[in-house]
Write an enzyme that holds these catalytic residues in place. Structure first.
Site, PDB file in Angstrom:
ATOM      1  N   PRO A   1       0.840  -1.216   0.000  1.00 24.62           N
ATOM      2  CA  PRO A   1       0.000   0.000   0.000  1.00 24.62           C
ATOM      3  C   PRO A   1       0.867   1.256   0.000  1.00 24.62           C
ATOM      4  O   PRO A   1       1.790   1.385   0.808  1.00 24.62           O
ATOM      5  CB  PRO A   1      -0.792  -0.139   1.307  1.00 24.62           C
ATOM      6  CG  PRO A   1      -0.775  -1.597   1.614  1.00 24.62           C
ATOM      7  CD  PRO A   1       0.548  -2.092   1.134  1.00 24.62           C
ATOM      8  N   GLU A   2       0.601   2.166  -0.929  1.00 28.39           N
ATOM      9  CA  GLU A   2       1.346   3.411  -1.023  1.00 28.39           C
ATOM     10  C   GLU A   2       0.458   4.560  -0.552  1.00 28.39           C
ATOM     11  O   GLU A   2      -0.633   4.346  -0.037  1.00 28.39           O
ATOM     12  CB  GLU A   2       1.830   3.617  -2.463  1.00 28.39           C
ATOM     13  CG  GLU A   2       2.725   2.511  -2.987  1.00 28.39           C
ATOM     14  CD  GLU A   2       4.101   2.472  -2.317  1.00 28.39           C
ATOM     15  OE1 GLU A   2       4.450   3.430  -1.583  1.00 28.39           O
ATOM     16  OE2 GLU A   2       4.827   1.486  -2.505  1.00 28.39           O
TER      17      GLU A   2
ATOM     18  N   ARG B   1      23.130  13.785  -6.685  1.00 26.07           N
ATOM     19  CA  ARG B   1      22.810  12.372  -6.464  1.00 26.07           C
ATOM     20  C   ARG B   1      23.095  11.559  -7.728  1.00 26.07           C
ATOM     21  O   ARG B   1      22.620  11.893  -8.816  1.00 26.07           O
ATOM     22  CB  ARG B   1      21.341  12.201  -6.076  1.00 26.07           C
ATOM     23  CG  ARG B   1      20.984  12.855  -4.750  1.00 26.07           C
ATOM     24  CD  ARG B   1      19.688  12.304  -4.217  1.00 26.07           C
ATOM     25  NE  ARG B   1      19.290  12.966  -2.991  1.00 26.07           N
ATOM     26  CZ  ARG B   1      18.384  12.495  -2.147  1.00 26.07           C
ATOM     27  NH1 ARG B   1      17.781  11.339  -2.405  1.00 26.07           N
ATOM     28  NH2 ARG B   1      18.071  13.149  -1.055  1.00 26.07           N
TER      29      ARG B   1
END
Length: 272
Positions: free
Chosen positions: A2-3, A152
């Site tokens: 579940p997000e 990054r």
């Protein structure tokens, strides 16, 4: 797993019904990811406040502290205003109140229910400390995204999944947002330009808003507290469509694996 859309859909499905209720009993099943952190009987007779969400965590305030909940990999919350059936093998937490029972079901037991003195203190503060901005926070825009990604080297897809820049862009939604922003998922995060970060931030907000409208995604067993499934997966442009034609250019959608997660994209629309 579940997000954010599924967790927020779950919150909306029970928050108003349980607010103001009095806790009558707390039942614990098999151990979850982390211990409750207080004697279950200490929660009895307390009044439930207004449930909120931070990232994929739900916060259920009580008169003294509150409960921080996480659905883990396969957990779900159900709220019943009528007496519930005896707990099954995968039912690990029942909050029985004067208005009904909130039950956590989690076959894999990666979920958690943790008591904390406050959202900004104790275990809750520690667990939420590294979370990035909420996608609908006015501060989340292309500028924020560009600054946070600077330097990054990790792939942009993995940077989104990390959750320390923005929360909620889980695997399905990251794939969809990157497709909408026309960014290759393997592009180094620090190489995404300011203009593309603007497109990506807009895409993340739009995709997540659409997912919320559709009740999230149900790929296997997600249900909200009413027992309803989500339907966003039926509207996905690339996720789960390996080999099918891109809806924009007709090129077959590709699937690769990044950090043990499936990534779907169009090699023509999302060039490096």
């Amino acid at each position: 797993m579940p997000e954010l859309p599924e967790v927020e859909t779950t919150r909306r499905s029970f928050a108003e019904r349980i607010e103001g209720a009095t806790v009558r009993q707390v039942r614990l099943g098999k151990p979850l990811r982390w211990p409750l952190g207080c004697p279950p009987e200490a929660l009895v007779a307390q009044t439930v406040g207004s449930a909120s969400r931070r990232g994929k965590y739900l916060w259920l305030p009580l008169e003294r502290g509150g409960l921080l909940m996480h659905l883990g990999m396969s957990g779900s919350l159900a709220f019943s205003e009528v007496p519930v059936s005896p707990p099954g093998a995968h039912d690990h937490f029942d909050l029985v109140t004067s208005r009904g029972t909130l039950r956590l079901t989690d076959p894999r037991r990666f979920g958690a229910v943790v008591w904390s003195p406050a959202l900004d203190d104790g275990p809750a503060a520690k667990l939420l400390a590294t979370l990035g901005l909420e996608p609908f926070d006015p501060a989340f825009d292309g500028g924020h995204l560009h600054r946070a990604l600077r330097g990054r080297r990790v792939a942009i897809k993995q940077a989104l999944l990390a959750g320390d820049v923005v929360v909620g862009a889980g695997n399905i939604y990251a794939c969809e947002a990157l497709f909408e922003a026309r960014i290759h998922p393997r592009t180094a995060a620090g190489r995404v330009s300011r203009a593309r970060c603007e497109r990506l931030a807009t895409a993340i907000r739009r995709i997540l808003a659409q997912a919320l409208e559709l009740g999230g995604s149900t790929l296997r067993d997600f249900r909200d507290a009413h027992g309803m499934a989500g339907s966003f997966q039926q509207h996905a442009a690339v996720y789960g469509r390996q080999g099918e034609p891109c809806l924009v250019c007709g090129t077959p959608v590709r699937r690769i694996v990044q950090a043990q997660r499936s990534t779907f994209f169009c090699a023509h629309c999302q060039r490096r």
